[in-house]
Design a protein around this motif. Structure first.
Motif, PDB file in Angstrom:
ATOM      1  N   LEU A  62       0.767  -1.317  -0.009  1.00 39.77           N
ATOM      2  CA  LEU A  62      -0.162   0.065   0.092  1.00 39.77           C
ATOM      3  C   LEU A  62       0.880   1.164   0.002  1.00 39.77           C
ATOM      4  O   LEU A  62       0.238   2.333   0.092  1.00 39.77           O
ATOM      5  CB  LEU A  62      -0.930  -0.050   1.155  1.00 39.77           C
ATOM      6  N   LEU A  96      -2.257  11.733   1.730  1.00 31.96           N
ATOM      7  CA  LEU A  96      -2.944  11.030   3.130  1.00 31.96           C
ATOM      8  C   LEU A  96      -2.957  11.899   4.200  1.00 31.96           C
ATOM      9  O   LEU A  96      -4.021  11.448   5.137  1.00 31.96           O
ATOM     10  CB  LEU A  96      -2.210   9.801   3.504  1.00 31.96           C
ATOM     11  N   THR A 106      -6.587  12.881   5.526  1.00 27.64           N
ATOM     12  CA  THR A 106      -7.486  13.222   4.376  1.00 27.64           C
ATOM     13  C   THR A 106      -8.457  11.959   3.935  1.00 27.64           C
ATOM     14  O   THR A 106      -8.347  11.007   4.449  1.00 27.64           O
ATOM     15  CB  THR A 106      -6.584  13.603   3.291  1.00 27.64           C
ATOM     16  N   PRO A 107      -9.514  12.216   3.074  1.00 29.24           N
ATOM     17  CA  PRO A 107     -10.494  11.313   2.622  1.00 29.24           C
ATOM     18  C   PRO A 107      -9.458  10.035   2.323  1.00 29.24           C
ATOM     19  O   PRO A 107      -9.797   8.956   2.515  1.00 29.24           O
ATOM     20  CB  PRO A 107     -11.426  11.655   1.757  1.00 29.24           C
ATOM     21  N   GLN A 108      -8.465  10.227   1.279  1.00 32.62           N
ATOM     22  CA  GLN A 108      -7.581   9.439   0.850  1.00 32.62           C
ATOM     23  C   GLN A 108      -6.989   8.476   1.833  1.00 32.62           C
ATOM     24  O   GLN A 108      -6.872   7.507   2.054  1.00 32.62           O
ATOM     25  CB  GLN A 108      -6.591  10.022  -0.325  1.00 32.62           C
ATOM     26  N   LEU A 135      -8.144   8.195   5.043  1.00 27.21           N
ATOM     27  CA  LEU A 135      -9.064   7.183   5.746  1.00 27.21           C
ATOM     28  C   LEU A 135      -9.231   5.926   4.669  1.00 27.21           C
ATOM     29  O   LEU A 135      -9.369   4.803   5.587  1.00 27.21           O
ATOM     30  CB  LEU A 135     -10.309   7.881   5.891  1.00 27.21           C
ATOM     31  N   GLU A 136      -9.327   6.177   3.524  1.00 23.57           N
ATOM     32  CA  GLU A 136      -9.481   4.907   2.610  1.00 23.57           C
ATOM     33  C   GLU A 136      -8.270   4.015   2.689  1.00 23.57           C
ATOM     34  O   GLU A 136      -8.312   2.840   2.768  1.00 23.57           O
ATOM     35  CB  GLU A 136      -9.629   5.396   1.067  1.00 23.57           C
ATOM     36  N   LEU A 137      -6.988   4.509   2.911  1.00 32.52           N
ATOM     37  CA  LEU A 137      -5.948   3.879   3.252  1.00 32.52           C
ATOM     38  C   LEU A 137      -5.754   3.013   4.358  1.00 32.52           C
ATOM     39  O   LEU A 137      -5.643   1.785   4.692  1.00 32.52           O
ATOM     40  CB  LEU A 137      -4.718   4.527   2.751  1.00 32.52           C
ATOM     41  N   ASP A 164      -8.516   1.863   6.201  1.00 26.40           N
ATOM     42  CA  ASP A 164      -9.403   0.892   6.215  1.00 26.40           C
ATOM     43  C   ASP A 164      -8.618  -0.169   5.394  1.00 26.40           C
ATOM     44  O   ASP A 164      -8.925  -1.356   5.751  1.00 26.40           O
ATOM     45  CB  ASP A 164     -10.804   1.371   5.489  1.00 26.40           C
ATOM     46  N   ALA A 165      -8.061   0.052   4.086  1.00 31.29           N
ATOM     47  CA  ALA A 165      -7.463  -0.978   3.457  1.00 31.29           C
ATOM     48  C   ALA A 165      -6.470  -1.744   4.016  1.00 31.29           C
ATOM     49  O   ALA A 165      -6.388  -2.849   4.016  1.00 31.29           O
ATOM     50  CB  ALA A 165      -6.889  -0.240   2.100  1.00 31.29           C
TER      51      ALA A 165
END
Length: 161
Positions: free
Chosen positions: A48, A95, A113-115, A117-119, A121-122
């Motif tokens: 990631l 991020l 950032t929203p990105q 937060l996505e990372l 969770d990933a």
């Protein structure tokens, strides 16, 4: 010249081997456990594009919201220069962002950032099978017991360090 060699006063050697009675054994075992856990979790992070030091900051930002760099350094065990490099990396990757703190032009708060937060969770999805592998040698109920013991050890009730 055996007389020049200092005489040992104890039979115990500081190791991280089973049965070591050295007063350093617990610290050495915790260090080895940390290395092993960090290596395994690093496997989840590497694809990631981040490292454990980056993820530690993301954890703090998710748990506490916007946080000044000084507090991030304290929370992650980093120094001022180290935390600046980590936040620079996170900003470069989109991020996290630094924002001015009202009332103090010198201080910047870091926000996820929203990105980011996505990372975040990933990473949890990717880490799940690796976390299971990490405790595979433990018996039923032992992973939970270990986590409980380590939590109490790391966060003593009376606030001792």
């Amino acid at each position: 010249m055996a007389a020049d060699v200092p005489h040992r006063t104890t039979a115990s050697q500081a190791t991280d081997r089973p049965g070591d009675t050295s007063p350093f054994a617990l610290g050495l075992l915790l260090r080895r456990a940390h290395w092993r856990a960090a290596a395994v979790m690093g496997e989840a992070l590497r694809p990631l594009g981040i490292e454990l030091r980056h993820f530690a900051v993301l954890i703090e930002l998710v748990n506490h919201g916007p946080t000044v760099q000084r507090d991030l350094a304290a929370a992650t065990g980093s120094d001022k220069a180290g935390i600046m490099r980590v936040v620079d990396d996170l900003e470069r990757k989109g991020l996290a962002v630094r924002k001015a703190v009202p009332g103090d032009r010198r201080v910047r708060a870091v926000s996820i950032t929203p990105q980011g937060l996505e990372l975040f969770d990933a990473v949890h999805v990717a880490a799940e099978p690796l976390a299971e592998r990490l405790v595979a040698e433990l018996g039923p109920g032992e992973p939970e017991k270990l986590k409980d013991l380590l939590t109490r050890f790391a966060h003593p009730a009376d606030g001792e360090a």
